[in-house]
Design a protein around this motif. Sequence first.
Motif, mmCIF file in Angstrom:
data_model
loop_
_atom_site.group_PDB
_atom_site.id
_atom_site.type_symbol
_atom_site.label_atom_id
_atom_site.label_comp_id
_atom_site.label_asym_id
_atom_site.label_seq_id
_atom_site.Cartn_x
_atom_site.Cartn_y
_atom_site.Cartn_z
ATOM 1 N N SER A 43 3.865 -0.705 -0.224
ATOM 2 C CA SER A 43 3.240 -1.837 0.348
ATOM 3 C C SER A 43 3.783 -3.333 -0.068
ATOM 4 C CB SER A 43 1.865 -1.511 -0.353
ATOM 5 O OG SER A 43 1.712 -2.091 -1.611
ATOM 6 N N GLY A 44 4.585 -3.329 -1.015
ATOM 7 C CA GLY A 44 5.474 -4.506 -1.367
ATOM 8 C C GLY A 44 6.676 -4.873 -0.599
ATOM 9 N N LEU A 51 2.009 11.013 -6.877
ATOM 10 C CA LEU A 51 3.234 10.489 -6.478
ATOM 11 C C LEU A 51 3.300 9.711 -5.195
ATOM 12 C CD1 LEU A 51 6.332 10.040 -6.885
ATOM 13 C CD2 LEU A 51 6.570 12.405 -5.811
ATOM 14 N N ARG A 52 2.502 10.594 -4.336
ATOM 15 C CA ARG A 52 2.416 9.876 -2.901
ATOM 16 C C ARG A 52 1.417 8.654 -3.008
ATOM 17 N NH1 ARG A 52 1.065 15.338 -1.638
ATOM 18 N NH2 ARG A 52 -1.018 14.759 -1.373
ATOM 19 N N MET A 53 0.751 8.492 -3.834
ATOM 20 C CA MET A 53 -0.379 7.397 -4.148
ATOM 21 C C MET A 53 0.727 6.415 -4.636
ATOM 22 S SD MET A 53 -3.923 8.869 -5.301
ATOM 23 C CE MET A 53 -3.878 7.764 -6.749
ATOM 24 N N LEU A 54 1.605 6.521 -5.670
ATOM 25 C CA LEU A 54 2.376 5.631 -6.447
ATOM 26 C C LEU A 54 3.348 4.993 -5.206
ATOM 27 C CD1 LEU A 54 2.692 7.308 -9.665
ATOM 28 C CD2 LEU A 54 1.672 5.170 -9.351
ATOM 29 N N LEU A 55 3.927 6.029 -4.580
ATOM 30 C CA LEU A 55 4.947 5.524 -3.625
ATOM 31 C C LEU A 55 4.380 4.472 -2.687
ATOM 32 C CD1 LEU A 55 6.856 8.736 -3.154
ATOM 33 C CD2 LEU A 55 7.823 6.712 -4.343
ATOM 34 N N ALA A 56 3.253 4.778 -2.028
ATOM 35 C CA ALA A 56 2.474 4.048 -1.111
ATOM 36 C C ALA A 56 2.213 2.722 -1.726
ATOM 37 C CB ALA A 56 1.152 4.721 -0.709
ATOM 38 N N LYS A 57 1.885 2.478 -3.224
ATOM 39 C CA LYS A 57 1.630 1.103 -3.615
ATOM 40 C C LYS A 57 3.131 0.630 -3.569
ATOM 41 C CE LYS A 57 -1.383 0.782 -7.138
ATOM 42 N NZ LYS A 57 -1.829 0.950 -8.510
ATOM 43 N N VAL A 58 4.182 1.067 -4.010
ATOM 44 C CA VAL A 58 5.430 0.336 -3.972
ATOM 45 C C VAL A 58 5.835 0.022 -2.718
ATOM 46 C CG1 VAL A 58 7.961 0.804 -4.343
ATOM 47 C CG2 VAL A 58 6.302 1.672 -6.011
ATOM 48 N N PRO A 70 7.378 -5.889 2.117
ATOM 49 C CA PRO A 70 7.492 -7.133 2.910
ATOM 50 C C PRO A 70 7.931 -8.093 2.158
ATOM 51 C CG PRO A 70 5.558 -5.982 3.672
ATOM 52 C CD PRO A 70 6.013 -5.279 2.496
ATOM 53 N N LEU A 71 7.711 -8.332 0.897
ATOM 54 C CA LEU A 71 8.260 -9.441 -0.305
ATOM 55 C C LEU A 71 9.917 -9.234 -0.401
ATOM 56 C CD1 LEU A 71 5.694 -8.564 -3.138
ATOM 57 C CD2 LEU A 71 5.520 -10.506 -1.538
ATOM 58 N N LEU A 72 10.446 -7.941 -0.076
ATOM 59 C CA LEU A 72 11.797 -7.975 -0.117
ATOM 60 C C LEU A 72 12.462 -8.708 1.306
ATOM 61 C CD1 LEU A 72 12.528 -4.606 -1.772
ATOM 62 C CD2 LEU A 72 13.021 -6.917 -2.601
ATOM 63 N N LYS A 73 11.573 -8.793 2.216
ATOM 64 C CA LYS A 73 12.170 -9.009 3.590
ATOM 65 C C LYS A 73 11.901 -10.641 3.747
ATOM 66 C CE LYS A 73 11.173 -4.850 5.598
ATOM 67 N NZ LYS A 73 10.448 -3.793 6.744
ATOM 68 N N GLU A 74 11.158 -11.354 3.040
ATOM 69 C CA GLU A 74 10.885 -12.703 3.042
ATOM 70 C C GLU A 74 12.119 -13.344 2.904
ATOM 71 O OE1 GLU A 74 8.023 -13.775 0.530
ATOM 72 O OE2 GLU A 74 6.347 -12.652 1.644
#
Length: 169
Positions: free
Chosen positions: A161-162, A152-159, A164-168
């Motif tokens: 990491s994306g 779960l921690r690894m999956l949340l870290a992956k999510v 910045p795409l929402l902030k563009e």
Amino acid sequence: MPRYERLQRLALRFPELDASAIETCITLLRASHDLSGAYEAHLGRHGLSMGRFMVLVRLLTTEDDDVERVSGLTPADLAESSGVSRATMTGLLDTLEKDALISREDHPEDRRMYTVRLTPKARQLIESVLPDHYRRIAALMAPLSEEERTTLRMLLAKVTSGLPLLKEP
């Protein structure tokens, strides 16, 4: 009509819509909202918000990390480690000081700055809240095995990491 079917129907109109991605994101947002609400309710019973709690715990762990530290932390240090703006931190510190949970003291090396320290009242409060807080977190995570928690921690870290795409623009 179930939400997933509605999303699939919308995907016919908007080809860039990934129904599985939307459903997963909605589930994550709902879990985040519910978890935040539970934290706020629990901490509210002790007169704390999540922000105030984070500052007090950060100050407590700093004291524990360096018993010799007498200078405390600066508001900038606290803002950075808490992931909030300096203006938000100023507001949190103002209310904590008003409630006699922190003290602001002149910085020992720079007269333009000050440091923040816990008061005995805050230490007593946070030390009374933390055992129950930790029990509640353990109970929340109890259904997950250690391997599932790591996943779960690894999956949340992956999510995240994306994000910045929402902030563009």
